[in-house]
Design a protein around this motif. Structure first.
Motif, mmCIF file in Angstrom:
data_model
loop_
_atom_site.group_PDB
_atom_site.id
_atom_site.type_symbol
_atom_site.label_atom_id
_atom_site.label_comp_id
_atom_site.label_asym_id
_atom_site.label_seq_id
_atom_site.Cartn_x
_atom_site.Cartn_y
_atom_site.Cartn_z
ATOM 1 N N ARG A 18 41.189 11.340 68.574
ATOM 2 C CA ARG A 18 40.937 10.808 69.908
ATOM 3 C C ARG A 18 40.168 9.500 69.832
ATOM 4 O O ARG A 18 39.292 9.332 68.978
ATOM 5 C CB ARG A 18 40.118 11.808 70.740
ATOM 6 N N THR A 19 40.469 8.608 70.757
ATOM 7 C CA THR A 19 39.708 7.368 70.893
ATOM 8 C C THR A 19 39.109 7.341 72.292
ATOM 9 O O THR A 19 39.817 7.132 73.277
ATOM 10 C CB THR A 19 40.600 6.129 70.695
ATOM 11 N N PRO A 20 37.804 7.571 72.420
ATOM 12 C CA PRO A 20 37.195 7.644 73.744
ATOM 13 C C PRO A 20 37.139 6.286 74.425
ATOM 14 O O PRO A 20 37.122 5.234 73.769
ATOM 15 C CB PRO A 20 35.785 8.172 73.462
ATOM 16 N N ALA A 21 37.117 6.316 75.742
ATOM 17 C CA ALA A 21 37.001 5.099 76.540
ATOM 18 C C ALA A 21 35.974 5.347 77.639
ATOM 19 O O ALA A 21 36.051 6.340 78.362
ATOM 20 C CB ALA A 21 38.349 4.729 77.157
ATOM 21 N N ILE A 22 34.989 4.444 77.731
ATOM 22 C CA ILE A 22 33.967 4.527 78.774
ATOM 23 C C ILE A 22 33.898 3.176 79.463
ATOM 24 O O ILE A 22 33.827 2.144 78.801
ATOM 25 C CB ILE A 22 32.583 4.889 78.188
ATOM 26 N N ARG A 23 33.936 3.196 80.779
ATOM 27 C CA ARG A 23 33.854 1.945 81.526
ATOM 28 C C ARG A 23 32.519 1.839 82.249
ATOM 29 O O ARG A 23 32.114 2.737 82.986
ATOM 30 C CB ARG A 23 34.978 1.862 82.560
ATOM 31 N N ILE A 24 31.832 0.719 82.012
ATOM 32 C CA ILE A 24 30.602 0.387 82.712
ATOM 33 C C ILE A 24 30.849 -0.927 83.435
ATOM 34 O O ILE A 24 30.760 -2.010 82.841
ATOM 35 C CB ILE A 24 29.400 0.251 81.752
ATOM 36 N N LEU A 25 31.196 -0.863 84.702
ATOM 37 C CA LEU A 25 31.553 -2.044 85.480
ATOM 38 C C LEU A 25 30.521 -2.232 86.586
ATOM 39 O O LEU A 25 30.440 -1.446 87.521
ATOM 40 C CB LEU A 25 32.945 -1.864 86.089
ATOM 41 N N ILE A 26 29.701 -3.296 86.463
ATOM 42 C CA ILE A 26 28.617 -3.534 87.406
ATOM 43 C C ILE A 26 28.755 -4.938 87.978
ATOM 44 O O ILE A 26 28.823 -5.914 87.225
ATOM 45 C CB ILE A 26 27.235 -3.371 86.729
ATOM 46 N N ASN A 27 28.799 -5.031 89.295
ATOM 47 C CA ASN A 27 28.925 -6.313 89.989
ATOM 48 C C ASN A 27 30.125 -7.106 89.490
ATOM 49 O O ASN A 27 30.058 -8.329 89.305
ATOM 50 C CB ASN A 27 27.634 -7.139 89.836
#
Length: 363
Positions: A18-27
């Motif tokens: 598995r290749t995890p993906a996390i999105r941190i999108l601010i402003n």
């Protein structure tokens, strides 16, 4: 119910590799590539996160100034995996990653930490329950009932004392707080519910401008239901039952795997709530006969431990019995069985899901 995943995302997160993906999108800026550490807690009545971003190139100094920073911005953390599918935001990045969003957070603190070999930006974030514990609400006499504090609406009572005397159900009062006062969205009450939240019309007092979060917790504690915040400032009522379908299953010997599971049981104490009701006018002495709501004698291996609650505003036997049943149900659900599970990240899981664990170790 669990968060909804596409078939591709569900398969990807249960694959051997598995290749995890996390999105941190601010402003509008995606900080995902800078993510070094994330601690995200989604708990009853509390939701918060600590995010550590790489600043070795000093690129975050421009948004870490008194006049230009990330504090106060609302955003959502998204979790997922690489699937190879081209999915657009908000469920993908258009480059093979898919994910699902969690409930909204706000950046409350921000700090730059520089030491030998490390330069990072640390964001302290809090969610919707924290937000609601900051916002004051007031009562009005119009149809909307509960509104956000507005000093322009002060008449001759700056405390805005108001009693909802059996005029609205618990659900309607919760809806008024979340939608009218705060401006968020509450989903319709589920068809299968406890028979209390959409039927019981309590005597509920708003005085001295209470916090929205305090009012919501008082209201939901009158029922056997729970409140769950979701992405995009949407809330829903949840009514967990032992007969619910399982949302997620984890195995020791097949995918999806768990690595460690521990389960403990504890005595439920107190084990016999008793409610004394039937005095809505606050008379002294108490009018007789006193209405008594009772869950019945304890029949387990331990001794009986009673819990008295005085609820003078309750005026019917049914409501008194329901209140006693609510108290016992909450004690049982929160104290009887507890456990901890360590598993590969599952993007479906949210509060109050029903999780099943199949352990074949030792056979």
């Amino acid at each position: 119910m669990a968060r909804t995943l596409s078939a591709a995302l569900l398969a990807a997160q249960q694959a051997a590799s598995r290749t995890p993906a996390i999105r941190i999108l601010i402003n509008g800026v995606n900080y995902s590539s800078r993510l070094l550490l994330l601690e995200h807690r989604e708990e009853p009545y509390r939701d918060e996160a600590t995010i550590v971003l790489n600043n070795s190139d000093r690129g975050l100094y421009s948004v870490s100034l008194p006049t230009s920073n990330l504090m106060g911005y609302r955003f959502r953390i998204a979790y997922g995996y690489y699937t190879g599918e081209i999915v657009a935001e908000p469920n993908g990045d258009g480059a093979g990653n898919e994910y699902v969003e969690t409930a909204d957070l706000w950046v409350k603190t921000q700090q730059i930490v520089s030491e030998e070999g490390h330069n990072v930006c640390i964001l302290g974030c809090q969610g919707q329950w924290y937000y609601l514990r900051e916002q004051r609400v007031m009562a009005t006499l119009d149809a909307e009932a509960v509104k956000a504090l507005d000093p322009a609406k002060v008449t001759n009572d700056p405390y805005f004392k108001k009693v909802f005397d059996g005029t609205m159900t618990v659900y309607q009062l919760i809806e008024s707080v979340l939608e009218n006062a705060i401006g968020w969205t509450l989903n319709a009450v589920p068809a299968t519910n406890d028979g209390i939240i959409a039927a019981y019309k309590p005597v509920f007092t708003l005085e001295e401008l209470p916090y929205a979060g305090v009012s919501l917790r008082k209201l939901i504690m009158m029922t056997k239901c729970y409140l769950r915040p979701k992405a995009n400032l949407i809330w829903e009522v949840v009514y967990p039952q032992t007969t619910d379908l399982v949302n997620e299953t984890y195995y020791s010997g097949q995918s999806p795997f768990f690595t460690k599971y521990g389960e403990s049981m504890a005595l439920v104490i107190p084990n016999r709530p008793v409610v004394f009701a039937g005095n809505p006018k606050g008379e002294t002495p108490w009018p007789t006969p006193v209405i008594i709501g009772d869950t019945g004698a304890y029949t387990g291996n331990y001794v009986q431990v009673m819990e008295p609650e005085v609820a003078p505003a309750i005026t019917t036997q049914t409501d008194a019995d329901n209140r006693a049943s609510v108290l016992l149900t909450r004690h049982e659900s929160e104290n009887r069985l507890s456990g901890s599970l360590i598993a590969y990240h599952d993007s479906r899981v949210e509060l109050y899901d029903k999780v099943n664990v199949i352990d074949s170790r030792g056979t």
